[in-house]
Design a protein around this motif. Sequence first.
Motif, PDB file in Angstrom:
ATOM      1  N   ARG A 183      19.058 -32.282  34.525  1.00 55.10           N
ATOM      2  CA  ARG A 183      19.728 -33.461  35.043  1.00 55.10           C
ATOM      3  C   ARG A 183      20.623 -33.084  36.220  1.00 55.10           C
ATOM      4  NH1 ARG A 183      22.755 -36.690  30.564  1.00 55.10           N
ATOM      5  NH2 ARG A 183      20.817 -36.043  29.572  1.00 55.10           N
ATOM      6  N   HIS A 184      20.542 -33.890  37.284  1.00 55.80           N
ATOM      7  CA  HIS A 184      21.336 -33.648  38.482  1.00 55.80           C
ATOM      8  C   HIS A 184      22.355 -34.777  38.612  1.00 55.80           C
ATOM      9  CE1 HIS A 184      18.638 -30.492  40.175  1.00 55.80           C
ATOM     10  NE2 HIS A 184      17.745 -31.138  39.451  1.00 55.80           N
ATOM     11  N   PRO A 185      23.638 -34.450  38.704  1.00 55.92           N
ATOM     12  CA  PRO A 185      24.664 -35.503  38.758  1.00 55.92           C
ATOM     13  C   PRO A 185      24.472 -36.497  39.897  1.00 55.92           C
ATOM     14  CG  PRO A 185      25.665 -33.357  38.378  1.00 55.92           C
ATOM     15  CD  PRO A 185      24.233 -33.099  38.698  1.00 55.92           C
ATOM     16  N   ARG A 186      23.905 -36.029  41.018  1.00 57.57           N
ATOM     17  CA  ARG A 186      23.798 -36.894  42.186  1.00 57.57           C
ATOM     18  C   ARG A 186      22.407 -37.528  42.354  1.00 57.57           C
ATOM     19  NH1 ARG A 186      27.221 -34.024  47.092  1.00 57.57           N
ATOM     20  NH2 ARG A 186      29.230 -33.929  45.984  1.00 57.57           N
ATOM     21  N   THR A 187      21.565 -37.338  41.397  1.00 55.15           N
ATOM     22  CA  THR A 187      20.231 -37.940  41.501  1.00 55.15           C
ATOM     23  C   THR A 187      19.947 -38.751  40.250  1.00 55.15           C
ATOM     24  OG1 THR A 187      17.919 -37.495  42.003  1.00 55.15           O
ATOM     25  CG2 THR A 187      19.022 -35.918  40.562  1.00 55.15           C
ATOM     26  N   VAL A 188      18.697 -38.997  39.966  1.00 54.64           N
ATOM     27  CA  VAL A 188      18.317 -39.832  38.834  1.00 54.64           C
ATOM     28  C   VAL A 188      17.306 -39.087  37.975  1.00 54.64           C
ATOM     29  CG1 VAL A 188      18.722 -42.012  40.027  1.00 54.64           C
ATOM     30  CG2 VAL A 188      16.481 -40.932  40.178  1.00 54.64           C
ATOM     31  N   SER A 189      17.255 -39.455  36.712  1.00 50.15           N
ATOM     32  CA  SER A 189      16.214 -38.950  35.828  1.00 50.15           C
ATOM     33  C   SER A 189      15.001 -39.859  35.944  1.00 50.15           C
ATOM     34  CB  SER A 189      16.704 -38.925  34.376  1.00 50.15           C
ATOM     35  OG  SER A 189      17.791 -38.021  34.216  1.00 50.15           O
ATOM     36  N   ILE A 190      13.820 -39.247  35.921  1.00 45.13           N
ATOM     37  CA  ILE A 190      12.565 -39.995  35.983  1.00 45.13           C
ATOM     38  C   ILE A 190      11.922 -39.947  34.605  1.00 45.13           C
ATOM     39  CG2 ILE A 190      10.304 -40.202  37.063  1.00 45.13           C
ATOM     40  CD1 ILE A 190      11.426 -38.660  39.465  1.00 45.13           C
ATOM     41  N   VAL A 191      11.650 -41.104  34.037  1.00 42.99           N
ATOM     42  CA  VAL A 191      11.059 -41.212  32.702  1.00 42.99           C
ATOM     43  C   VAL A 191       9.688 -41.847  32.837  1.00 42.99           C
ATOM     44  CG1 VAL A 191      11.260 -42.290  30.430  1.00 42.99           C
ATOM     45  CG2 VAL A 191      13.291 -41.305  31.541  1.00 42.99           C
ATOM     46  N   MET A 192       8.660 -41.163  32.309  1.00 41.97           N
ATOM     47  CA  MET A 192       7.276 -41.573  32.505  1.00 41.97           C
ATOM     48  C   MET A 192       6.640 -41.996  31.183  1.00 41.97           C
ATOM     49  SD  MET A 192       6.182 -38.551  35.134  1.00 41.97           S
ATOM     50  CE  MET A 192       6.757 -38.622  36.844  1.00 41.97           C
ATOM     51  N   LEU A 193       5.984 -43.156  31.208  1.00 37.27           N
ATOM     52  CA  LEU A 193       5.381 -43.745  30.017  1.00 37.27           C
ATOM     53  C   LEU A 193       3.876 -43.879  30.225  1.00 37.27           C
ATOM     54  CD1 LEU A 193       7.955 -46.664  29.515  1.00 37.27           C
ATOM     55  CD2 LEU A 193       8.161 -44.270  28.793  1.00 37.27           C
ATOM     56  N   HIS A 194       3.109 -43.259  29.349  1.00 38.42           N
ATOM     57  CA  HIS A 194       1.651 -43.190  29.492  1.00 38.42           C
ATOM     58  C   HIS A 194       0.959 -44.448  28.993  1.00 38.42           C
ATOM     59  CE1 HIS A 194       1.052 -42.668  25.147  1.00 38.42           C
ATOM     60  NE2 HIS A 194       2.124 -41.893  25.162  1.00 38.42           N
ATOM     61  N   GLY A 195      -0.357 -44.495  29.214  1.00 37.19           N
ATOM     62  CA  GLY A 195      -1.176 -45.626  28.806  1.00 37.19           C
ATOM     63  C   GLY A 195      -1.745 -45.483  27.407  1.00 37.19           C
ATOM     64  N   ILE A 196      -2.608 -46.410  27.027  1.00 33.92           N
ATOM     65  CA  ILE A 196      -3.065 -46.521  25.645  1.00 33.92           C
ATOM     66  C   ILE A 196      -3.942 -45.355  25.210  1.00 33.92           C
ATOM     67  CG2 ILE A 196      -5.134 -47.884  26.190  1.00 33.92           C
ATOM     68  CD1 ILE A 196      -4.517 -49.555  23.655  1.00 33.92           C
TER      69      ILE A 196
END
Length: 299
Positions: free
Chosen positions: A41-54
């Motif tokens: 985690r970077h304080p000055r950026t964002v977390s990327i959360v990825m959700l897969h398909g079926i």
Amino acid sequence: MTSSAFTRAFTLTHADALVRFPEQRIDTAQRTIGYRKAGDRHPRTVSIVMLHGIGSGAASWVRQMETLGDAYQVLAWDAPGYGKSSHVEAVSPVASDYADALSDWLDALGIERCVLVGHSLGAIIAGSFASKQAARVEGLLLLSPAGGYGAAPAHVREEKRDARLAMLVELGSQGLAEKRSANMVSADAGEDAREWVRWNMARIDPAGYAQATHLLANADLASDLTHFKGRVEVAVGAEDTITPPAACEQIAKAANVSLQVIPGAGHAGYIEAPVRYSALIEAFSAQCKQRKQCMGATQ
């Protein structure tokens, strides 16, 4: 990050990537969630959360972890009923059941806000979460989104659901992978991408897939998007035959954005064309980061 940088980053075989980004699990108050992670985690950026398909899982995102993990914390979950993740309780769940599981998982990881990237069925879950907890979403990137059949007449929902469930019973996980995985990519896809799609699909848990089939029948992504006023982008592969551009155009209209069409890519575009899709995700996340910083400066 340029496209050439992404090209140079693909140095791992899929087998090596699975080792570098191993399966992890975390217990929440309600359930266990399995996931894979890259970066910190970077304080000055964002977390990327990825959700897969079926027909997929967290491991399908390893190319994005490889390319984006140096600059972002990147997390990909196994949805409830997939991999090491507990099933949702409902036999015929709705999108909010999975959105609640997503909230539990993010809470357990200490992630207050994130960029959500949802592919296909994952877009339905992402849209439901954003409609319920908009303050936690820096941006919503929907790739080849499945719209769901929740707005269709009951007999259509039942037909779509029952046909997929019958196919699952007939073929099983291995049979689905052999018979259906080719539909996930374009005619020009390489064998490496085809094999990776097959590998991911062959690992699905039939019970989890069945619950996800009910979710697909019950969901209405377009309706959920009308309740989210944050940043949204919608993209689809030009050669996608599962959620084709015409269908994704309706999702983009519901979000009041223009549809991005990726030339030469099929439904699993982020597997088939990882350079282009990683660049798309990075550009969207960078815009969300800039917006976050601008908002912080005005507070």
